[in-house]
Structures are given as structure tokens and as C-alpha cells.
Design an enzyme around this catalytic site. Structure first.
Site, PDB file in Angstrom:
ATOM      1  CG  ASN A 185      -0.415  -0.137   2.494  1.00 13.13           C
ATOM      2  OD1 ASN A 185       0.756  -0.466   2.623  1.00 13.13           O
ATOM      3  ND2 ASN A 185      -1.194   0.115   3.525  1.00 13.13           N
ATOM      4  CD  GLU A 286       2.336   0.004  10.575  1.00 18.20           C
ATOM      5  OE1 GLU A 286       1.157  -0.405  10.702  1.00 18.20           O
ATOM      6  OE2 GLU A 286       2.781   0.537   9.555  1.00 18.20           O
ATOM      7  CB  CYS A 320      -2.232   0.036   8.631  1.00 16.03           C
ATOM      8  SG  CYS A 320      -0.754   1.003   8.477  1.00 16.03           S
ATOM      9  CD  GLU A 498       8.502   1.048  10.695  1.00 15.15           C
ATOM     10  OE1 GLU A 498       7.461   1.380  10.104  1.00 15.15           O
ATOM     11  OE2 GLU A 498       9.276   0.177  10.261  1.00 15.15           O
TER      12      GLU A 498
END
Ligand code: ADP
Length: 518
Positions: A185, A286, A320, A498
Site C-alpha cells: 500500500n 506494524e 493501516c 518507526e
């Protein structure tokens, strides 16, 4: 099928008959820098030879046309790449932070120089509108400049000795070769968000990009090569769907690889977590979310609608941190739904290369089927589609995977979007009465990545952002990502962060050194 769609189907078919296996559509000829068009694994400073008899196809999700074909790699290739990255680590970890920063800055300059080509490759394989792809390349590149700076800010500490004659200190050292598994994505940004801090810390990397979008990853490797990243420091595999679990297991079990960073689905993340126990690897995950977007009666409607458009419809809802469960308070519900519907109705859908289009396709048929199933489930249980609600037959006639931007009202907790991410352009509007009730609903999920709240009451903004069980909260804001933030989740949305100074810590080990008898 309408005549435009027919012409475009015929065009892609005739192009595919003409072109070669590694550029079926002839797209590389349209790039300013054809060196960026790479379709084979990048290992030890070289793009490998093509193996046409054992390859997988990459598609343009707007048309379904094959655009390239990449070699299928397996476990043996993982072992080879891991050994190469371990060998390269010996000299990479001995470089100074300034030397690594200089290479990252060079890479930043090269991405900037080639940003239009990179954005076009991204739109081709992922489908997002070119304007969004340009935005992603800018975001992706921000990690190179940020971590060029952070590389030089890795410090240890001198401790107060508890015994006379001792000196005690801590130093931070690179964890070692790292496996980076990334999703489709954000085919560029999810790589740089991992690769930049890894390189800055002194780690080498083996990248496993998504099989749906390997071309953006390989284009970044081409630029890393040009920037002077030494051979073996950055490696990138190409792996088809059939080989992915064999490759995943090999990455987790390899003793040469000391770290694994993954962005993707929760199911795969949990499996990788288990597999990594074999080598007790450092791990960052993640994973999926199920973000609540709460609109209180006291919200500024314009701000709330704009925030939702950004968080729900960007990348056709395939992020997400996309809002998934939109909770709207009773007093403002109808007004908010109408204002949102008006904006959503105006979103033009189609090929990402047409600048008039504000939304692209879903990534593939499975994505389209999931979104369709969620909407059908809602409608069959009593929800209403104020806008949209269907796949777009015309655009899908020659292999596209488009779904109408959709607003559903009267959605309730018995319907699918309550439990699971829809990952599509569907705003599912739930109704609530009190703050207490909506906090309980918002937290009623095993996930906790992003959450959003719209209110003009300052006390409520504090209360709600503290009460929401998520790693990130947007208050009156739907676009929360940036290079400098700690991106990550709680509960089953993952481990680690991150971005910012936190991102580089994921690639560093803390060592304590004690000097006695001084
Ligand atoms: P999605 O369903 O959105 O594609 P995935 O979690 O399947 O999400 O994919 C994210 C990344 O994880 C991709 O690079 C994919 O190839 C990879 N992947 C999927 N299954 C495995 C596995 N068993 N081992 C390693 N990587 C995997």
C-alpha cells in the site's frame, strides 16, 4: 463496457503482445531515467540475470494488464543474501556516522532528482493517483534526510560508578543485518521508513517487498547503487506469492539476520513473531488497525469532514491508519452524514495517471471482494448507502478493481466493519450518545494503531486522546503521518516505533562496559 474502456483494453493487449518479459507494457521507455526500471533481485551490488521460466507477473491494478515479470526466489536465495549482508556488515558497521550520513544525503538528492519517475512507477504498480504517489515519494524521501541527521546523534552515557576505581559506560551499536518485509500500500515509504534508520545505525538490509509492488523497491535499490551504498549493504529479493512462507521462514530462522521489521497484516505478523523465536531476533511489527474516528456534537463539521476525507479516502482507504469505524454523536449525525456524502459524491474514480481522478482502484480482486462483502453485509443487516455501495462495472470490465466511494449510515456493531478493517473507500457511520459510551466502543477491539477525535472542547480533547487505546491519536486532524513522529501501535497492532529518534533505536543494541581497577 463503454468505448473508452474498450479502447484502453485493446491498447494494453496490443502493447503486451509487443513488449519483452521484463517490461511488458513498454513503460520503461516513458521514464526520464530508464535505469530505475529494474525487475530482478538486487544482491551484492548487482541486479541479477532474469530467469523467465521461473517468474511471477506484476499487474497494473487499474487495467489488470501485466506490466513486468520478476524472478521467483526461495529459501536458498534468502540464505545467500543473508550471508552477503553479514559479510558486508563487517565493513559497514566500521564506517563513521558521518560517512553513512553522506551516503544517505546523496540518496536523498537522487530521489529528489528522480521523484517524478519514482511516482510514475508507483502509480503504475499500485494504482494510486499520481498526485498521491508524488506525496508518497516526498514522504519516503524524508526518511533519508532525517536519518542522515539521526545517524550522528547516536550517543552512549557515562554512569556514576557505585564502587571506587571503576568507570562505567553505555554504548549503542548496530543490531546487525536486518530483514525488512514490506506491504504494497506504500511501496516506497514502507521501505525507506525501515531502510534509512537501519543504514544510519550501521546495519545492512535484506528487503522482501510485496509481490504486488516490487518495482518501486527495485527502483530505490537502483538509486542506492548510484548513491554509493557499498555492495551487500542493501539487498532486495523478488518473491512470488507461492514462495512467500518458505522465504518468510528462512528470513526468521537465518542466524545471519539479527533483526526483522515487518509491516503488513496481523495474521502474518503473528506468524513471523512465532517463527522469529527460533533465533530470538529483535523484531518490529506494524500490523493492522481498526481505527475509530469520533465526531462529537461540538465538532467543527467542516474540519471533521475534511479530516475524515483525508484519513478514510486517501489511497482508496487502503492504509493501516485509515478510519474504519466512524462514530458520530446523535445530535450532529444527520448533518455530518449529509455534508460528508456531498464531498464523497464528488470524488472522481479512475486510472491514477488521469489527473482528474481523485481515487484509484483497489489493489486486486481479493481487495475488491473484501470491500464488496463488507458493504453487502452492512446493507443486508439494515444499513443505508447514502453514496456508492457498488463495484464500478465499467472500469472493471477489462480487469480493473474499482469500487465506488461509499458512505453508509445506520451501521451497527453487528456489521463487519465494526470488527475488521475494510481497507477500502467505505465510510461506515455508527451512532452514539455519550462520551463514555463511545470510548468503550472505540476501545472494543484487539487493535490499537491510530484513533481520531473531533471536538472543539479542550478538556474533552485531552480526556479522549488519553482514554483511547492506540499508539497514535489525531485530534481535529486526519493526516497524522510524518517522518518525525513515533509511528506504531499498541495491543495487536504491533511492537516498536518507526520515525523520529525512536526509529533508529529499533536498529541499535545497548551495550554496558565496565572498566575496573582504574
Ligand atoms: P496483505 O494481505 O495486505 O497483502 P500481508 O501481510 O499478506 O498483507 O503482506 C505484507 C507483506 O508480507 C508482503 O510483503 C507479503 O508478501 C508478506 N508476506 C505475506 N505472507 C508472508 C509470510 N508467510 N512470510 C513472510 N512474508 C509474508
Amino acid at each position: 463496457m463503454n468505448s473508452d474502456a474498450l479502447i484502453s483494453c485493446t491498447r494494453s493487449l496490443s502493447q503486451s503482445l509487443k513488449a519483452s518479459i521484463n517490461d511488458v507494457s513498454g513503460f520503461s521507455k516513458t521514464l526520464k531515467n530508464p535505469w530505475l526500471w529494474q525487475t530482478t533481485p538486487y544482491i551484492n551490488g548487482k541486479f541479477l540475470q532474469h530467469t523467465p521460466d521461473h517468474s511471477f507477473d506484476v499487474h497494473n491494478p487499474s487495467t489488470g494488464a501485466v506490466i513486468a515479470s520478476c524472478p521467483r526466489q526461495g529459501a536458498a536465495d534468502v540464505h545467500a543474501a543473508a550471508a552477503i549482508s553479514a559479510e558486508a556488515w563487517k565493513s559497514w558497521k566500521a564506517t563513521t556516522a558521518k560517512q553513512r550520513a553522506a551516503i544517505l544525503n546523496k540518496l536523498f538528492a537522487l530521489v529528489e532528482e528522480n521523484k517524478e519517475d519514482l511516482a510514475r512507477i508507483l502509480t503504475l504498480e499500485c494504482g494510486k493517483p499520481l498526485a498521491e504517489a508524488r506525496g508518497e515519494i516526498g514522504y519516503a524521501n524524508s526518511f533519508f534526510s532525517l536519518y542522515a541527521e539521526e545517524a550522528t546523534r547516536v550517543h552512549g552515557e557515562i554512569l556514576q560508578p557505585h564502587v571506587a576505581g571503576r568507570r562505567m559506560m553505555t554504548i549503542k551499536q548496530p543490531v546487525g543485518p536486518a530483514a525488512l518485509i514490506t506491504p504494497w500500500n506504500f511501496p516506497s515509504a514502507m521501505i525507506t521508513r525501515k531502510m534509512a534508520p537501519a543504514l544510519a545505525a550501521g546495519c545492512t538490509v535484506v528487503i522482501k517487498p510485496a509481490e504486488l509492488t516490487p518495482l518501486s523497491a527495485l527502483a530505490l535499490c537502483a538509486l542506492a547503487h548510484e548513491a554509493g551504498v557499498p555492495a551487500g549493504v542493501v539487498n532486495c529479493l523478488t518473491v512470488g506469492r507461492e514462495e512467500v512462507s518458505e522465504v518468510g521462514r528462512a528470513l526468521c530462522h537465518s542466524p545471519d539476520l539479527r533483526k526483522l521489521s515487518f509491516t503488513g497484516s496481523t495474521a502474518v505478523g503473528k506468524w513471523l513473531y512465532r517463527e522469529c523465536s527460533e533465533t530470538v531476533k529483535r523484531i518490529s511489527l506494524e500490523l493492522g488497525g481498526n481505527a475509530p474516528y469520533i465526531v462529537f456534537d461540538d465538532a467543527d463539521i467542516k474540519v471533521a469532514v475534511q479530516g475524515l476525507l483525508n484519513s478514510k479516502f486517501r489511497n482508496t482507504g487502503q492504509t493501516c491508519i485509515s478510519s474504519n469505524r466512524i462514530f458520530v454523536q446523535d445530535g450532529i449525525y444527520d448533518q455530518f452524514a449529509a455534508a460528508l456524502a456531498e464531498k464523497v459524491r464528488a470524488i472522481r474514480v479512475g486510472d491514477g495517471f488521469d489527473a482528474r481522478n481523485g481515487a484509484g482502484p483497489l489493489i486486486n480482486a481479493a481487495g475488491l471482494a473484501k470491500v464488496t462483502a463488507h458493504v453487502n453485509d452492512c446493507i443486508s443487516k439494515g444499513a443505508t448507502a447514502l453514496v456508492g455501495g457498488q463495484p464500478i462495472a465499467d472500469l472493471n470490465a477489462c480487469g480493473g478493481t474499482f469500487f465506488q466511494p461509499t458512505v453508509l449510515t445506520n451501521v451497527t456493531p453487528t456489521m463487519q466493519p465494526y470488527k475488521e478493517e475494510t481497507f477500502g473507500p467505505v465510510a461506515a457511520l455508527f451512532r452514539f450518545k455519550t462520551e463514555e459510551e463511545v470510548i468503550a466502543l472505540a476501545n472494543d477491539t484487539p487493535f490499537g494503531l491510530a484513533a481520531y477525535a473531533c471536538t472543539s472542547n479542550l478538556s474533552r480533547a485531552f480526556r479522549v486522546s488519553e482514554a483511547l487505546e492506540s499508539g497514535m491519536v489525531g485530534v481535529n486532524e486526519g493526516l497524522i503521518s510524518a517522518d518525525i513522529i513515533p509511528f506504531g501501535g499498541v495491543k495487536q497492532s504491533g511492537l516498536g516505533r518507526e520515525g523520529g529518534a525512536w526509529g533508529i533505536e529499533e536498529y541499535l543494541s545497548l551495550k554496558y562496559v565496565c572498566f575496573g581497577n582504574v
